[in-house]
Motif scaffolding. Structure first.
Motif, PDB file in Angstrom:
ATOM      1  N   GLY A  24       0.815  -1.202   0.000  1.00  0.00           N
ATOM      2  CA  GLY A  24       0.000   0.000   0.000  1.00  0.00           C
ATOM      3  C   GLY A  24       0.849   1.253   0.000  1.00  0.00           C
ATOM      4  O   GLY A  24       2.011   1.244   0.426  1.00  0.00           O
ATOM      5  N   LEU A  25       0.283   2.328  -0.457  1.00  0.00           N
ATOM      6  CA  LEU A  25       1.027   3.579  -0.560  1.00  0.00           C
ATOM      7  C   LEU A  25       1.212   4.273   0.784  1.00  0.00           C
ATOM      8  O   LEU A  25       1.977   5.240   0.880  1.00  0.00           O
ATOM      9  CB  LEU A  25       0.317   4.521  -1.540  1.00  0.00           C
ATOM     10  N   GLY A  29       8.098   4.431   3.068  1.00  0.00           N
ATOM     11  CA  GLY A  29       8.922   4.271   1.878  1.00  0.00           C
ATOM     12  C   GLY A  29       8.173   3.886   0.619  1.00  0.00           C
ATOM     13  O   GLY A  29       8.791   3.729  -0.443  1.00  0.00           O
ATOM     14  N   ALA A  30       6.840   3.736   0.719  1.00  0.00           N
ATOM     15  CA  ALA A  30       6.074   3.267  -0.439  1.00  0.00           C
ATOM     16  C   ALA A  30       6.092   4.277  -1.585  1.00  0.00           C
ATOM     17  O   ALA A  30       6.231   3.894  -2.752  1.00  0.00           O
ATOM     18  CB  ALA A  30       4.629   2.960  -0.025  1.00  0.00           C
ATOM     19  N   TRP A  31       5.955   5.542  -1.271  1.00  0.00           N
ATOM     20  CA  TRP A  31       5.933   6.549  -2.328  1.00  0.00           C
ATOM     21  C   TRP A  31       7.288   6.658  -3.027  1.00  0.00           C
ATOM     22  O   TRP A  31       7.368   6.850  -4.235  1.00  0.00           O
ATOM     23  CB  TRP A  31       5.519   7.913  -1.769  1.00  0.00           C
ATOM     24  N   ARG A  32       8.350   6.496  -2.262  1.00  0.00           N
ATOM     25  CA  ARG A  32       9.680   6.517  -2.869  1.00  0.00           C
ATOM     26  C   ARG A  32       9.867   5.321  -3.796  1.00  0.00           C
ATOM     27  O   ARG A  32      10.400   5.450  -4.904  1.00  0.00           O
ATOM     28  CB  ARG A  32      10.748   6.511  -1.779  1.00  0.00           C
ATOM     29  N   ARG A 205       3.418  -5.594  -5.786  1.00  0.00           N
ATOM     30  CA  ARG A 205       4.441  -5.112  -4.839  1.00  0.00           C
ATOM     31  C   ARG A 205       3.914  -3.991  -3.963  1.00  0.00           C
ATOM     32  O   ARG A 205       4.225  -3.940  -2.765  1.00  0.00           O
ATOM     33  CB  ARG A 205       5.671  -4.631  -5.619  1.00  0.00           C
ATOM     34  N   ILE A 206       3.136  -3.082  -4.541  1.00  0.00           N
ATOM     35  CA  ILE A 206       2.636  -1.937  -3.768  1.00  0.00           C
ATOM     36  C   ILE A 206       1.119  -1.986  -3.637  1.00  0.00           C
ATOM     37  O   ILE A 206       0.582  -1.921  -2.537  1.00  0.00           O
ATOM     38  CB  ILE A 206       3.078  -0.608  -4.404  1.00  0.00           C
ATOM     39  N   GLY A 207       0.411  -2.082  -4.768  1.00  0.00           N
ATOM     40  CA  GLY A 207      -1.040  -2.136  -4.693  1.00  0.00           C
ATOM     41  C   GLY A 207      -1.701  -1.631  -5.965  1.00  0.00           C
ATOM     42  O   GLY A 207      -1.039  -1.106  -6.868  1.00  0.00           O
ATOM     43  N   LEU A 208      -3.010  -1.788  -6.028  1.00  0.00           N
ATOM     44  CA  LEU A 208      -3.764  -1.430  -7.226  1.00  0.00           C
ATOM     45  C   LEU A 208      -3.726   0.070  -7.505  1.00  0.00           C
ATOM     46  O   LEU A 208      -3.553   0.485  -8.655  1.00  0.00           O
ATOM     47  CB  LEU A 208      -5.214  -1.899  -7.088  1.00  0.00           C
ATOM     48  N   VAL A 209      -3.898   0.887  -6.480  1.00  0.00           N
ATOM     49  CA  VAL A 209      -3.880   2.343  -6.679  1.00  0.00           C
ATOM     50  C   VAL A 209      -2.536   2.780  -7.249  1.00  0.00           C
ATOM     51  O   VAL A 209      -2.473   3.637  -8.139  1.00  0.00           O
ATOM     52  CB  VAL A 209      -4.185   3.076  -5.363  1.00  0.00           C
ATOM     53  N   ALA A 210      -1.459   2.183  -6.771  1.00  0.00           N
ATOM     54  CA  ALA A 210      -0.125   2.513  -7.290  1.00  0.00           C
ATOM     55  C   ALA A 210      -0.016   2.166  -8.767  1.00  0.00           C
ATOM     56  O   ALA A 210       0.552   2.930  -9.560  1.00  0.00           O
ATOM     57  CB  ALA A 210       0.939   1.769  -6.489  1.00  0.00           C
TER      58      ALA A 210
END
Length: 231
Positions: A24-25, A29-32, A205-210
């Motif tokens: 998830g965002l 560190g998810a946004w990076r 790795r992160i999610g659908l929105v990403a």
């Protein structure tokens, strides 16, 4: 996370795709991580994949895509940069996490679309009820299975084939953008194949929105370059 580690993890995943729990965002560190993967996807797409596709197109005198011919700039940006990324990610990658609710909704959606094509296309009195029933059934199944987080063992074991199969289908469907479909036209959808690989990885790795945000950014950059260069 360093660039080297990020690309190393990507390479390891692509060698053997496995089902991951998207962080998830909101995770640290998810946004990076998203920014690094998105910039990498767009750079490779524009500097390598699209250039190879253009060389192939020129070598064999193949036509450019005509899917958006005659569309106004507003419709073009709205369709290619906003609507298409959302709908394509929902259909092709929302279920890659393997959760039962998403797999059930996908199965109902595919069955409903098949019924629409077979029975309701061009027949509003039949087609609209089929689409409405499909949407309702998908929502009901999603709600009933919303608490289940287990991943079906068969899905997990078949995930490498599922992942790359989705990439191939996603790319192949974009052949419809061209006036003629032939074996020579296959390299023309290399950009979609590369994008499908990266969006699939970002999804798990992160999610659908990403994945949706990366798809939006990628389409926006490519469309801007195409309009600026007239290609």
């Amino acid at each position: 996370m360093s660039l080297r580690r990020t690309l190393s993890e990507l390479a390891a995943f692509l060698r053997k795709p496995t089902v991951l729990r998207g962080q998830g965002l909101r995770a640290p560190g998810a946004w990076r991580l998203w920014t690094t993967l998105t910039v990498f996807q767009i750079l490779v797409l524009c500097a390598v994949v699209v250039q190879a596709m253009l060389l192939w197109q020129k070598a064999f005198g193949l036509p450019s895509p005509d899917a958006f011919d005659g569309m106004s700039p507003l419709a073009l940006w709205g369709g290619a940069v906003i609507l298409a990324p959302v709908l394509e990610e929902l259909f092709f990658r929302a279920w890659l996490g393997g959760r039962p609710r998403a797999l059930a909704a996908l199965a109902v959606t595919v069955a409903g679309l098949a019924a629409f094509v077979a029975l309701g296309r061009g027949k509003p009195l039949i087609g609209l009820p089929i689409l409405a029933a499909t949407a309702l059934a998908a929502c009901v199944l999603w709600w009933k299975l919303r608490r289940r987080e287990d991943i079906p063992p068969r899905f997990a074991s078949a995930f490498p084939a599922i992942f790359y199969g989705t990439v191939l289908v996603f790319a192949a469907l974009h052949l419809a953008n061209y006036p003629q479909v032939s074996l020579l036209a296959l390299p023309m959808v290399l950009p979609q194949a590369w994008t499908g690989v990266m969006l699939g990885y970002i999804r798990v790795r992160i999610g659908l929105v990403a994945a949706i945000l990366t798809h939006v950014a990628s389409n926006a950059v490519v469309l801007s370059l195409a309009l600026a260069t007239g290609t």
